[in-house]
Design an enzyme around this catalytic site. Structure first.
Site, PDB file in Angstrom:
ATOM      1  N   THR A 345       0.842  -1.188   0.000  1.00  9.44           N
ATOM      2  CA  THR A 345       0.000   0.000   0.000  1.00  9.44           C
ATOM      3  C   THR A 345       0.882   1.244   0.000  1.00  9.44           C
ATOM      4  OG1 THR A 345      -1.535  -1.255   1.405  1.00  9.44           O
ATOM      5  CG2 THR A 345      -1.894   1.104   1.287  1.00  9.44           C
ATOM      6  N   GLY A 428      -1.448  -4.535   5.497  1.00 17.82           N
ATOM      7  CA  GLY A 428      -2.812  -5.054   5.548  1.00 17.82           C
ATOM      8  C   GLY A 428      -3.267  -5.115   6.993  1.00 17.82           C
TER       9      GLY A 428
END
EC number: 2.3.2.2
Length: 531
Positions: A345, A428
């Site tokens: 991310t 995550g």
């Protein structure tokens, strides 16, 4: 290990890649605002951080408008294809959705739509200006960073399996050197189409047609109608109070409520009285994480498909009942088997001279997403859909046009109705945990944003292919901490001293006197730029 933390009075940008930070600074100094800079940064990250994010992924924006003093969020996550059903995978003899390849890319990318609507909401500059820096870095190339090279090395076999991916990221079959120029010509052409035609290029025009032709040819499920029907949406953020501050997160399908639940639990202890580097601290926060994750996994899904009891989950009495279940005296680790999930991310934050603030995050889900490109577009497709379950009893069961349980969760903290802290992180399972680490570092331990981001970290959870959870702690926590935690029943795994397995976090803090400070995680390639 740290760069000097910038302190300024006018504007600040913090991103996980120094080129993206430069782009955001450039846009602001051209007269753009926070919304413009956020879109330009997001596009640039999709070029210079292709292992973490890109045009084929999703994005969430949390924005504060200084004129209206309103905070709102944009959910830029994509929905599953109309043809995506458990029956389809059962017919293929599969008991799970594959992690890579065209079948894993079964959700519509929501990023381009999110850019468009963020720009329409608060942009000052022309749309074309916002994509120009990303196009330049894709067309002319950029120096490969250490982080990108490390991920290419890790994923060499995966990248080699797709000819288009290999041609770009393994030129002439070789891993590029750190500092070597990486050119993405096909991606540049796709960005030019988007620059020229706007959102419609991706969801109605030639890009959509090429992406869906490739999906059908390669055995994927995305079709033209899936793209035409896609719409992101402006949503009301969810919030919780914490020691006089108001914490904001995105609502479901984001896991943001898990972080708020954790902070609600921690409010029932005088955390500042527990030394931050002690075994007692790591035990407490790990047990809080387990309890919050159990509730998250019980309920989180697309709220259009199943009711989620947010009022209960965010209530103070509920958090108190959960907190009372933690064994602190004597300390004892409880068992909980988390879901294994992707962690790759990119989070960034912007504050402009007018006081507008945007906290935003984006992802391809896994490193290099589904590890396949959408035809000749140069766009890496996300594999977010691989996290759907095929178990009909799961709240996250695959259903047509459903949004998956989503890890992305940009955060913002307000004090007396104004932004005080923008925070978020890669990871995550790690996103709520690193967010908790930074929040408590600032709000409970009185640290600067740079000091809070630099604290030794932990991450509790399960990785792919492992049947048990571990509590991973950075080596800087010290052997005595690891030994004590193991004695209390934690399955401890010691990481490197500065390990990107614990995420890459960025943050901006706005002091009551108006001083703005920013920090980028030393575990990544980022920087904070202000003036």
């Amino acid at each position: 290990m740290f760069n000097l933390m910038p302190r300024v009075h006018r504007a600040m940008v913090a991103t996980p890649h120094y080129l993206a930070s430069a782009v955001g600074s450039q846009i602001l100094q051209q007269g753009g605002g926070a919304y413009d800079a956020a879109v330009a940064i997001s596009a640039a990250l999709g070029v210079v951080y292709p292992h973490m994010t890109g045009l084929g992924g999703d994005a969430f924006f949390l924005a504060y408008d200084a004129k209206t003093r309103r905070i709102e969020g944009y959910n830029g996550s994509g929905r599953a294809a109309a043809a995506a059903t458990p029956a389809h995978f059962a017919a293929l003899g599969a008991d799970a959705i594959p992690y890579r390849g065209a079948l894993a890319a079964l959700t519509v990318p929501g990023m381009a739509d999110a850019w468009w609507h963020a720009w329409r909401r608060g942009g000052k500059l022309a749309w074309a200006e916002l994509l120009a820096p990303a196009i330049r870095y894709a067309e002319e190339g950029f120096p490969v960073s250490r982080n990108l090279r490390n991920w290419i090395v890790r994923d060499r076999d995966v990248l080699s399996a797709d000819a288009r991916m290999a041609a770009v990221y393994l030129p002439n079959g070789q891993v590029p050197r750190e500092g070597e120029r990486l050119v993405q010509s096909a991606l540049a052409e796709s960005l030019k189409l988007l620059q020229l035609e706007g959102r419609s290029a991706f969801y109605e025009g030639e890009l959509m047609r090429e992406l869906t032709r490739a999906s059908e040819r390669d055995g994927g499920l995305l079709r033209e109608e899936d793209f035409r029907r896609h719409r992101g949406e402006w949503v009301a953020p969810i919030s919780a109070s914490y020691r006089g501050y108001d914490l904001y997160q995105m609502p479901p399908n984001s896991q943001g409520f898990a972080a708020l639940l954790m902070m609600n639990m921690l409010e029932h202890t005088e955390l500042a009285g527990i030394p931050r580097h002690s075994p007692a601290f790591y035990h407490l926060v790990t047990e809080v994480v387990k309890l919050a994750f159990a509730e998250r996994d019980r309920y989180l899904t697309d709220p259009a498909f199943r009711q989620i009891p947010l009022e209960m989950l965010l209530s103070k009495p509920f958090a108190k009942r959960l907190f009372e279940r933690i064994s602190l005296q004597p300390p004892k680790a409880e068992t909980f088997l988390s879901q294994a999930m992707g962690q790759d991310t990119a989070y960034a934050a912007v504050v402009d001279e007018e006081g507008n603030a945007v906290s935003f995050i984006q992802s391809l889900y896994f490193d290099f997403g589904a590890a396949c490109m959408g035809g000749d577009t140069g766009i890496i497709l996300q594999n977010r859909g691989s996290f759907f379950s095929l178990d009909p009893a799961s709240p996250n069961v695959l259903e047509p046009r459903k949004r998956s349980f989503h890890t992305l969760m940009p955060g913002m903290v307000l004090k007396d109705g104004k932004p005080f802290l923008l925070v978020g992180t890669q990871g995550g399972e790690g996103q709520p945990q690193t967010t908790l680490s930074v929040l408590t570092g600032v709000l409970d331990y009185g640290l600067t944003i740079q000091e809070a981001i630099g604290l030794p970290r932990w991450v509790y959870g399960r990785t792919w292919g492992v049947s048990a959870d571990t509590l991973k702690v950075e080596g800087r926590c010290g052997p005595e901490v690891a030994e004590r935690l193991a004695a209390w029943g934690h399955r401890v795994e010691v990481l490197q001293d500065w390990d990107d397995a614990t995420g890459q976090s960025q943050g901006i803090l706005i002091s009551p006197d108006g001083t703005i400070s920013g920090a980028a995680d030393p575990r990544g390639d980022g920087s904070a730029v202000g003036w």
